[in-house]
Motif scaffolding. Structure first.
Motif, short mmCIF file in Angstrom:
data_model
loop_
_atom_site.label_atom_id
_atom_site.label_comp_id
_atom_site.label_asym_id
_atom_site.label_seq_id
_atom_site.Cartn_x
_atom_site.Cartn_y
_atom_site.Cartn_z
N ASP A 47 -14.58 2.29 -3.64
CA ASP A 47 -13.54 1.55 -2.93
C ASP A 47 -14.01 1.33 -1.49
O ASP A 47 -13.96 2.24 -0.66
CB ASP A 47 -12.24 2.35 -2.95
CG ASP A 47 -11.08 1.62 -2.28
OD1 ASP A 47 -11.32 0.58 -1.63
OD2 ASP A 47 -9.94 2.09 -2.40
N SER A 104 -7.72 6.02 -10.71
CA SER A 104 -7.86 4.72 -10.06
C SER A 104 -8.89 3.86 -10.79
O SER A 104 -8.69 2.65 -10.96
CB SER A 104 -8.28 4.91 -8.60
OG SER A 104 -7.26 5.54 -7.85
N ASP A 153 -8.30 0.25 -12.59
CA ASP A 153 -9.15 -0.91 -12.31
C ASP A 153 -9.70 -1.51 -13.60
O ASP A 153 -9.72 -2.72 -13.78
CB ASP A 153 -10.31 -0.50 -11.40
CG ASP A 153 -9.98 -0.64 -9.93
OD1 ASP A 153 -8.80 -0.82 -9.58
OD2 ASP A 153 -10.92 -0.55 -9.10
N VAL A 192 -7.00 -3.40 -15.48
CA VAL A 192 -6.71 -4.69 -14.85
C VAL A 192 -7.81 -5.70 -15.18
O VAL A 192 -7.54 -6.86 -15.50
CB VAL A 192 -6.54 -4.54 -13.34
CG1 VAL A 192 -6.51 -5.90 -12.65
CG2 VAL A 192 -5.26 -3.77 -13.03
N VAL A 243 1.88 -3.29 -8.71
CA VAL A 243 1.49 -1.92 -8.36
C VAL A 243 2.75 -1.20 -7.88
O VAL A 243 3.28 -1.49 -6.81
CB VAL A 243 0.41 -1.90 -7.26
CG1 VAL A 243 -0.08 -0.47 -7.05
CG2 VAL A 243 -0.75 -2.82 -7.63
N ASP A 273 -2.71 1.91 -1.69
CA ASP A 273 -3.57 1.37 -2.75
C ASP A 273 -4.29 0.12 -2.24
O ASP A 273 -3.72 -0.69 -1.51
CB ASP A 273 -2.72 1.02 -3.97
CG ASP A 273 -3.56 0.54 -5.13
OD1 ASP A 273 -4.01 1.39 -5.92
OD2 ASP A 273 -3.77 -0.69 -5.25
N SER A 319 -6.06 -2.05 -4.45
CA SER A 319 -6.39 -2.95 -5.57
C SER A 319 -6.30 -4.41 -5.16
O SER A 319 -7.17 -5.23 -5.50
CB SER A 319 -5.46 -2.69 -6.75
OG SER A 319 -5.57 -1.37 -7.21
N ARG A 329 -9.15 -5.69 -3.15
CA ARG A 329 -10.40 -5.82 -3.88
C ARG A 329 -10.36 -6.90 -4.95
O ARG A 329 -11.34 -7.10 -5.67
CB ARG A 329 -10.77 -4.47 -4.50
CG ARG A 329 -11.08 -3.40 -3.46
CD ARG A 329 -11.44 -2.05 -4.06
NE ARG A 329 -10.27 -1.30 -4.50
CZ ARG A 329 -9.93 -1.09 -5.75
NH1 ARG A 329 -10.67 -1.60 -6.73
NH2 ARG A 329 -8.85 -0.40 -6.06
N ASN A 330 -9.25 -7.58 -5.06
CA ASN A 330 -9.10 -8.65 -6.04
C ASN A 330 -10.01 -9.83 -5.70
O ASN A 330 -9.95 -10.38 -4.61
CB ASN A 330 -7.63 -9.11 -6.05
CG ASN A 330 -7.42 -10.33 -6.92
OD1 ASN A 330 -8.09 -10.53 -7.93
ND2 ASN A 330 -6.46 -11.16 -6.53
N GLU A 352 2.97 -5.56 -4.67
CA GLU A 352 3.03 -4.14 -4.35
C GLU A 352 4.48 -3.72 -4.13
O GLU A 352 5.16 -4.24 -3.24
CB GLU A 352 2.21 -3.84 -3.09
CG GLU A 352 0.71 -3.95 -3.30
CD GLU A 352 -0.07 -3.29 -2.19
OE1 GLU A 352 0.56 -2.76 -1.24
OE2 GLU A 352 -1.31 -3.32 -2.25
#
Length: 276
Positions: A31, A68, A72, A75, A88, A94, A96, A99-100, A109
């Motif tokens: 991450d 986590s 990932d 998803v 989420v 978080d 996520s 990082r999309n 979220e």
């Protein structure tokens, strides 16, 4: 959680993800935002881990990283199958959504308003831009339903969606959980839920679990729910899920390390439940 204050457990989890990037080899979960969003100054703070056995802290950190990674992976599979929405729940810090890499995949979220305001301040302080694909949905699960929260934003109730619910179930009552699970199951075919939960344990693991429970309760965030695997499978099936896969923390971590994990990783279990 104290009124007007961010979640201390959310910070503890975020700190564990950040420390995993620096302290563990091989790394289970990568991450690039984990350290930045926590802030290097906060990495040295003990939090709930102060005074605990370092090996116990390490095992807990690996479990947080593994769950986590599992989320990932789920998803990624859902997006490959056509899913274009990710929710989420109890997002905390978080990353996520940060990082999309898919401009057509929306992240929502959902968290307590105080925690979301805190997160947005943390993002600003770290110089991390909020992507246009991320929508914040303020919800206090004990007074507002997930349905009510998502009704107020541009969420497509007809589209297959991936729901992530990590580090959340143990802090909610069964009626709140049931309402949330039913809403997710009614999202329709192709939707999937990833969640973890507290599973009863015995012996030394039970003693360490009780000690941690006291620490989080003292912070105003008591654990309210736990289940056996059969109990949780029955609850999820009863609210409309067609398949329920349940794995222990050791099974999940062993999968990513490529070896059998015999260390006790406590009471954590991870579930992937799908709607046909």
């Amino acid at each position: 959680m104290e009124t007007g204050q961010p979640s201390r457990t959310a910070m503890a989890v975020a700190r564990a993800r950040a420390q995993h990037q620096l302290a563990d080899e091989p790394r289970v979960f990568t991450d690039p935002f984990a350290v930045r969003i926590v802030g290097e100054a906060a990495l040295g703070e003990g939090g709930f881990d102060r005074g605990l056995d370092p090996d116990l802290v390490r095992r807990r950190r690996l479990w947080i990283a593994a769950r986590s990674r599992f989320a990932d992976d789920t998803v990624t599979e859902a997006v490959a199958s056509g899913c274009r929405q990710v929710v989420v729940l109890g997002a905390g810090l978080d990353t996520s959504a940060l990082r999309n890499t898919h401009p057509d995949v929306r992240f929502f979220e959902v968290d307590h308003p105080d925690t979301q305001r805190w997160k947005q301040h943390r993002l600003a302080d770290a110089g991390i831009a909020v992507p246009p694909t991320l929508t914040f949905v303020p919800v206090d699960f004990e007074s507002t339903t997930l349905a009510e929260g998502l009704a107020g934003v541009d969420f497509d109730r007809t589209h297959p969606t991936a729901f992530l619910m990590l580090g959340v179930a143990m802090y909610l009552t069964l009626p709140s959980l049931t309402a949330t699970w039913r809403f997710i199951a009614e999202q329709g075919g192709g939707s999937v839920l990833v969640m973890d939960y507290l599973h009863p344990v015995a012996g030394a693991s039970a003693a360490s679990l009780e000690e941690r429970a006291k620490r989080v309760a003292a912070a105003g965030e008591p654990w309210l729910s736990s289940f056996t695997a059969d109990e949780l499978r029955g609850e999820l099936s009863g609210t409309g899920f067609s398949t329920v896969e349940d794995r222990s923390a050791a099974e999940v971590l062993g999968r990513y390390l490529g070896r059998t994990v015999t260390d006790s990783l406590g009471s954590g279990h991870l579930v992937r439940a799908a709607v046909a």
